[in-house]
Design an enzyme around this catalytic site. Sequence first.
Site, PDB file in Angstrom:
ATOM      1  N   HIS A 190      37.070  44.445  34.169  1.00 36.76           N
ATOM      2  CA  HIS A 190      37.034  43.489  32.945  1.00 36.76           C
ATOM      3  C   HIS A 190      35.733  43.183  32.849  1.00 36.76           C
ATOM      4  O   HIS A 190      35.240  42.088  33.581  1.00 36.76           O
ATOM      5  CB  HIS A 190      38.094  42.493  32.889  1.00 36.76           C
ATOM      6  CG  HIS A 190      39.389  43.214  32.924  1.00 36.76           C
ATOM      7  ND1 HIS A 190      40.145  43.682  31.670  1.00 36.76           N
ATOM      8  CD2 HIS A 190      40.165  43.495  33.907  1.00 36.76           C
ATOM      9  CE1 HIS A 190      41.270  44.325  32.169  1.00 36.76           C
ATOM     10  NE2 HIS A 190      41.325  44.034  33.378  1.00 36.76           N
ATOM     11  N   LEU A 191      34.771  43.388  31.933  1.00 40.12           N
ATOM     12  CA  LEU A 191      33.483  42.789  31.382  1.00 40.12           C
ATOM     13  C   LEU A 191      33.524  41.802  30.508  1.00 40.12           C
ATOM     14  O   LEU A 191      32.488  41.166  30.307  1.00 40.12           O
ATOM     15  CB  LEU A 191      32.541  43.882  31.339  1.00 40.12           C
ATOM     16  CG  LEU A 191      32.019  44.539  32.601  1.00 40.12           C
ATOM     17  CD1 LEU A 191      30.953  45.638  32.292  1.00 40.12           C
ATOM     18  CD2 LEU A 191      31.343  43.766  33.602  1.00 40.12           C
ATOM     19  N   ARG A 192      34.508  41.949  29.718  1.00 41.94           N
ATOM     20  CA  ARG A 192      34.513  41.168  28.440  1.00 41.94           C
ATOM     21  C   ARG A 192      33.347  41.562  27.644  1.00 41.94           C
ATOM     22  O   ARG A 192      32.903  42.716  27.713  1.00 41.94           O
ATOM     23  CB  ARG A 192      34.398  39.584  28.810  1.00 41.94           C
ATOM     24  CG  ARG A 192      35.589  39.172  29.666  1.00 41.94           C
ATOM     25  CD  ARG A 192      37.066  39.552  29.542  1.00 41.94           C
ATOM     26  NE  ARG A 192      38.100  38.754  30.521  1.00 41.94           N
ATOM     27  CZ  ARG A 192      39.250  39.234  30.619  1.00 41.94           C
ATOM     28  NH1 ARG A 192      39.453  40.476  30.199  1.00 41.94           N
ATOM     29  NH2 ARG A 192      40.001  38.540  31.669  1.00 41.94           N
ATOM     30  N   ASN A 250      40.234  46.057  26.991  1.00 44.90           N
ATOM     31  CA  ASN A 250      41.207  45.257  26.187  1.00 44.90           C
ATOM     32  C   ASN A 250      40.455  43.952  25.888  1.00 44.90           C
ATOM     33  O   ASN A 250      40.641  42.794  25.977  1.00 44.90           O
ATOM     34  CB  ASN A 250      42.203  44.794  27.425  1.00 44.90           C
ATOM     35  CG  ASN A 250      41.963  44.050  28.469  1.00 44.90           C
ATOM     36  OD1 ASN A 250      40.692  44.129  28.827  1.00 44.90           O
ATOM     37  ND2 ASN A 250      42.681  43.095  29.164  1.00 44.90           N
ATOM     38  N   LYS A 261      43.571  54.004  28.376  1.00 38.23           N
ATOM     39  CA  LYS A 261      44.436  52.907  29.144  1.00 38.23           C
ATOM     40  C   LYS A 261      45.703  52.588  28.560  1.00 38.23           C
ATOM     41  O   LYS A 261      45.400  52.393  27.405  1.00 38.23           O
ATOM     42  CB  LYS A 261      43.396  51.751  29.226  1.00 38.23           C
ATOM     43  CG  LYS A 261      44.010  50.510  29.863  1.00 38.23           C
ATOM     44  CD  LYS A 261      44.474  50.505  31.458  1.00 38.23           C
ATOM     45  CE  LYS A 261      45.185  49.544  31.980  1.00 38.23           C
ATOM     46  NZ  LYS A 261      44.475  48.424  32.715  1.00 38.23           N
ATOM     47  N   HIS A 266      45.992  49.158  39.710  1.00 38.11           N
ATOM     48  CA  HIS A 266      46.581  47.787  40.581  1.00 38.11           C
ATOM     49  C   HIS A 266      47.757  47.765  41.266  1.00 38.11           C
ATOM     50  O   HIS A 266      48.570  46.848  40.682  1.00 38.11           O
ATOM     51  CB  HIS A 266      46.037  46.673  39.662  1.00 38.11           C
ATOM     52  CG  HIS A 266      46.456  46.552  38.227  1.00 38.11           C
ATOM     53  ND1 HIS A 266      47.952  46.957  37.907  1.00 38.11           N
ATOM     54  CD2 HIS A 266      45.723  46.333  37.181  1.00 38.11           C
ATOM     55  CE1 HIS A 266      47.736  46.681  36.446  1.00 38.11           C
ATOM     56  NE2 HIS A 266      46.439  46.253  36.050  1.00 38.11           N
ATOM     57  N   LEU A 319      48.270  39.565  36.926  1.00 38.60           N
ATOM     58  CA  LEU A 319      49.301  40.524  36.545  1.00 38.60           C
ATOM     59  C   LEU A 319      48.768  41.924  37.060  1.00 38.60           C
ATOM     60  O   LEU A 319      47.577  42.229  36.613  1.00 38.60           O
ATOM     61  CB  LEU A 319      49.549  40.593  35.069  1.00 38.60           C
ATOM     62  CG  LEU A 319      50.433  39.314  34.724  1.00 38.60           C
ATOM     63  CD1 LEU A 319      50.636  38.923  33.011  1.00 38.60           C
ATOM     64  CD2 LEU A 319      51.868  39.116  35.371  1.00 38.60           C
ATOM     65  N   ASP A 366      39.985  44.902  39.395  1.00 40.68           N
ATOM     66  CA  ASP A 366      40.592  44.157  38.283  1.00 40.68           C
ATOM     67  C   ASP A 366      39.832  42.740  38.284  1.00 40.68           C
ATOM     68  O   ASP A 366      40.576  42.100  37.815  1.00 40.68           O
ATOM     69  CB  ASP A 366      41.850  44.073  38.673  1.00 40.68           C
ATOM     70  CG  ASP A 366      42.836  43.699  37.379  1.00 40.68           C
ATOM     71  OD1 ASP A 366      42.261  43.863  36.343  1.00 40.68           O
ATOM     72  OD2 ASP A 366      43.817  43.498  37.438  1.00 40.68           O
ATOM     73  N   HIS A 369      38.075  34.699  33.096  1.00 38.52           N
ATOM     74  CA  HIS A 369      38.741  33.789  32.115  1.00 38.52           C
ATOM     75  C   HIS A 369      37.971  32.357  32.314  1.00 38.52           C
ATOM     76  O   HIS A 369      37.763  32.039  33.469  1.00 38.52           O
ATOM     77  CB  HIS A 369      40.252  33.352  32.309  1.00 38.52           C
ATOM     78  CG  HIS A 369      40.959  34.715  31.911  1.00 38.52           C
ATOM     79  ND1 HIS A 369      41.453  35.152  30.551  1.00 38.52           N
ATOM     80  CD2 HIS A 369      41.676  35.489  32.885  1.00 38.52           C
ATOM     81  CE1 HIS A 369      42.029  36.384  30.749  1.00 38.52           C
ATOM     82  NE2 HIS A 369      42.130  36.622  32.120  1.00 38.52           N
ATOM     83  N   ALA A 403      46.127  35.157  32.974  1.00 34.10           N
ATOM     84  CA  ALA A 403      46.336  36.029  34.291  1.00 34.10           C
ATOM     85  C   ALA A 403      44.931  36.733  34.337  1.00 34.10           C
ATOM     86  O   ALA A 403      44.253  37.227  33.586  1.00 34.10           O
ATOM     87  CB  ALA A 403      47.435  36.992  34.130  1.00 34.10           C
TER      88      ALA A 403
HETATM   89  O1  DOR Z   1      45.567  39.801  35.782  1.00 35.16           O
HETATM   90  C1  DOR Z   1      45.186  40.375  34.783  1.00 35.16           C
HETATM   91  N1  DOR Z   1      44.192  40.098  33.860  1.00 35.16           N
HETATM   92  N2  DOR Z   1      46.041  41.509  34.630  1.00 35.16           N
HETATM   93  C2  DOR Z   1      45.586  42.507  33.612  1.00 35.16           C
HETATM   94  O2  DOR Z   1      46.285  43.280  33.548  1.00 35.16           O
HETATM   95  C3  DOR Z   1      44.485  41.857  32.233  1.00 35.16           C
HETATM   96  C4  DOR Z   1      43.495  41.270  33.147  1.00 35.16           C
HETATM   97  C5  DOR Z   1      42.776  40.496  31.860  1.00 35.16           C
HETATM   98  O3  DOR Z   1      42.110  41.187  31.186  1.00 35.16           O
HETATM   99  O4  DOR Z   1      42.551  39.313  32.055  1.00 35.16           O
HETATM  100 ZN    ZN Z   2      42.940  45.028  34.638  1.00 35.32          ZN
END
Ligand code: DOR
Ligand code: ZN
Length: 349
Positions: free
Chosen positions: A20-22, A46, A104, A179, A224, A252, A256, A268
């Site tokens: 996840h690079l945001r 996402n 995905k 994962h 998660l 993964d 945040h 998460a």
């Molecule tokens: O812990 C998680 N963070 N699980 C995910 O599936 C999404 C991810 C996130 O985008 O923060």
């Molecule tokens: Zn993920």
Amino acid sequence: MPSQNTQQITLTRPDDFHLHLRDGAGLQSVLPHSAKQFARAIIMPNLRPPVTTTEQAIAYRERILSALPEGMSFKPLMTLYLTDNTTADEIKRAKESGFVHGVKLYPAGATTNSDAGVTDLKHCAKALEMMQQVGLPLLMHGEVTDPEIDLFDREAVFIDRVLLPLRKNMPELRIVFEHITTKEAAQYVTDAEGDIAATITAHHLLYNRNAIFQGGIRPHYYCLPVLKRETNRQALLAAATGNSNRFFIGTDSAPHPKELKEHACGCAGCYTALHGLELYAQAFDQVGAIDKLETFASFNGADFYRLPRNQDKVTLKRQSWVLPEQVPFGETVVVPLNAGETMQWQLAQ
Ligand code: DOR
Ligand code: ZN
């Protein structure tokens, strides 16, 4: 048998097959961490709003490349976010673009930014058929969202309720079970017929669910699918260090803002981009399998995704260093997993 005294190892530069690079300023902050460790990464879609079209994936790819500091190289491998409305045409466009390497599946409500995800796979039949036809892998967040199912059982139940019927209907669909966290998933992927593989995070190899509650609630260990009990961790370690070529790196890493992790309803995600490879080295070393790291980190994923293996090398040294307590993340900060702790392996410059 590898020596527990191995002081350094050199391996083909690895890739991160789940990252996840945001976006925006946050992207700018975290991208150099991944680029320092990994040559390429499968980039999760996402965002808000999610990356649902090839056009959006290409635009996101451009933003990633523009955020890359001078002199660093990194290849983002883009993905689309599957929705109930994804069309077969969109899948075809994605494949033909050459930039999109997977689609995905987030079951709606399963995790961060999954609200637009799939409510029922039957809505995706046309898209899935096209993916099967053109060989575009489905990357699955493998958890059911049924609130009746205990949080710790959601992955195992997903195998029975979703994965088995899907694979029966579409045996040629290429799948990455993302994962994985349970012995059931490791077993299924090891034994199943057809084109299936799985990513395993470093934190699921290193920790069981006790880590979340060690002396108090530890939000930075919350992700998660959630960490599971020790027997599952052992099964994941056996899979990652064993002889199957179906298991590979996917950190993964999911940054945040600190204030949203240390919160009454914390997000998460574990931030591991800063020290991903070192964490994997630690996990493999703990079971005397550091010699198996290169296959898991640098070969299996590239082979599954039908990408050339990287040519350049990286060196990991057994030497102590202390992780920062936090690092900048856009206007705020992100706390890495193991913040302030001593790491045992370090990537040489
Ligand atoms: O812990 C998680 N963070 N699980 C995910 O599936 C999404 C991810 C996130 O985008 O923060
Ligand atoms: Zn993920």
